[in-house]
Design an enzyme around this catalytic site. Structure first.
Site, mmCIF file in Angstrom:
data_model
loop_
_atom_site.group_PDB
_atom_site.id
_atom_site.type_symbol
_atom_site.label_atom_id
_atom_site.label_comp_id
_atom_site.label_asym_id
_atom_site.label_seq_id
_atom_site.Cartn_x
_atom_site.Cartn_y
_atom_site.Cartn_z
ATOM 1 N N CYS A 1 0.809 -1.218 0.000
ATOM 2 C CA CYS A 1 0.000 0.000 0.000
ATOM 3 C C CYS A 1 0.852 1.282 0.000
ATOM 4 O O CYS A 1 1.529 1.562 -0.965
ATOM 5 C CB CYS A 1 -0.993 -0.042 1.154
ATOM 6 S SG CYS A 1 -2.391 1.088 0.905
ATOM 7 N N HIS A 2 0.841 2.076 1.072
ATOM 8 C CA HIS A 2 1.697 3.270 1.108
ATOM 9 C C HIS A 2 3.148 2.909 1.420
ATOM 10 O O HIS A 2 4.054 3.690 1.112
ATOM 11 C CB HIS A 2 1.200 4.266 2.158
ATOM 12 C CG HIS A 2 0.002 5.043 1.734
ATOM 13 N ND1 HIS A 2 -1.275 4.554 1.882
ATOM 14 C CD2 HIS A 2 -0.121 6.257 1.126
ATOM 15 C CE1 HIS A 2 -2.138 5.450 1.413
ATOM 16 N NE2 HIS A 2 -1.470 6.480 0.943
ATOM 17 N N GLU B 1 -5.682 7.552 -3.829
ATOM 18 C CA GLU B 1 -5.447 8.666 -2.890
ATOM 19 C C GLU B 1 -6.476 9.780 -3.117
ATOM 20 O O GLU B 1 -6.988 10.374 -2.174
ATOM 21 C CB GLU B 1 -4.027 9.211 -3.088
ATOM 22 C CG GLU B 1 -3.489 9.974 -1.885
ATOM 23 C CD GLU B 1 -3.120 9.078 -0.716
ATOM 24 O OE1 GLU B 1 -3.940 8.957 0.210
ATOM 25 O OE2 GLU B 1 -2.017 8.505 -0.727
#
Length: 228
Positions: free
Chosen positions: A133-134, A164
């Protein structure tokens, strides 16, 4: 003998200047942990050590049984993390490093010298480097001993610009993972056909996942790469 995996969590609990709490994202720890817990020895670390902040919004969002069971029964996993800097020089004791996502890592693991040193050591010791993910954002400027970027010309994925935007958090993060990783990888960023779809990118020992839906797949790809 069971392999050893170092899981890395954030110690950061504020989402930029939004005033909102953040941290790591529940399914992105719960699902890989669920896949690997009976096959490997898992050690959990964070920059500050101690309790790592769980993003409260992820408790609401993750309604699946694996995430909820983990939240109810396994709080010791994230409440007693070891300090990340205590693992510098110890890549030989592990088989893989895995960075758990959430917005938190964007603030305290990206550009973190200890984290960058660990990524370099793990990679150069022939170990698996993975994130979801991030968290793949921690790789955007991770350099090897010769000064080259680890992800240059390697397929990589992470939370996308579209995802996002749909979260309404484009301005809350220091940069967008997709943009930074696409540049650093020489245009090798890949993603699912639709936002929130599952996507796992495996490029040799580099394993990355796009979003919460990809967390189980990342755990399975790590297991496969370790032959467990």
């Amino acid at each position: 003998m069971a392999p050893n995996i170092l899981f890395v969590l954030t110690s950061h609990n504020k989402l930029g200047d939004t005033g909102k709490p953040t941290g790591w994202y529940l399914p992105e720890l719960a699902h890989p942990y669920h896949v690997l817990r009976n096959k490997a020895n898992i050690t959990v670390a964070s920059p500050a050590g101690g309790e790592s902040p769980l993003d409260p919004s992820s408790i609401e969002a993750a309604k699946d049984d694996v995430s909820q069971d983990f939240y109810k029964n396994d709080s010791a996993v994230w409440k007693n993390t070891q300090k990340l800097d205590s693992f510098v020089g110890k890549a030989k004791d592990f088989d893989a490093i895995f960075y758990v996502g959430g917005h938190g890592p964007m603030f305290d693991l990206v550009d973190n010298p200890t984290s960058q040193q660990l990524i370099k050591e793990f990679w150069e010791a022939g170990k698996i480097v993975s994130a979801v993910c991030h968290a793949p954002a921690v790789l955007y400027d991770a350099k090897l001993s010769d000064g080259s970027l680890l992800i240059k010309d390697r397929e990589v994925t992470a939370f996308t610009n579209a995802e996002e935007e749909q979260m309404g958090l484009t301005k809350a993060v220091p940069f967008l993972p997709e943009d930074a990783l696409n540049k650093a990888s020489n245009g090798k960023f890949v993603k699912a056909a639709e936002p929130w779809g599952e996507k796992v990118a495996v490029s040799g020992r580099l394993i990355t996942g796009q979003n919460p839906a990809s967390a189980t797949g990342v755990g399975e790809a790590i297991a496969k790469a370790l032959g467990i």
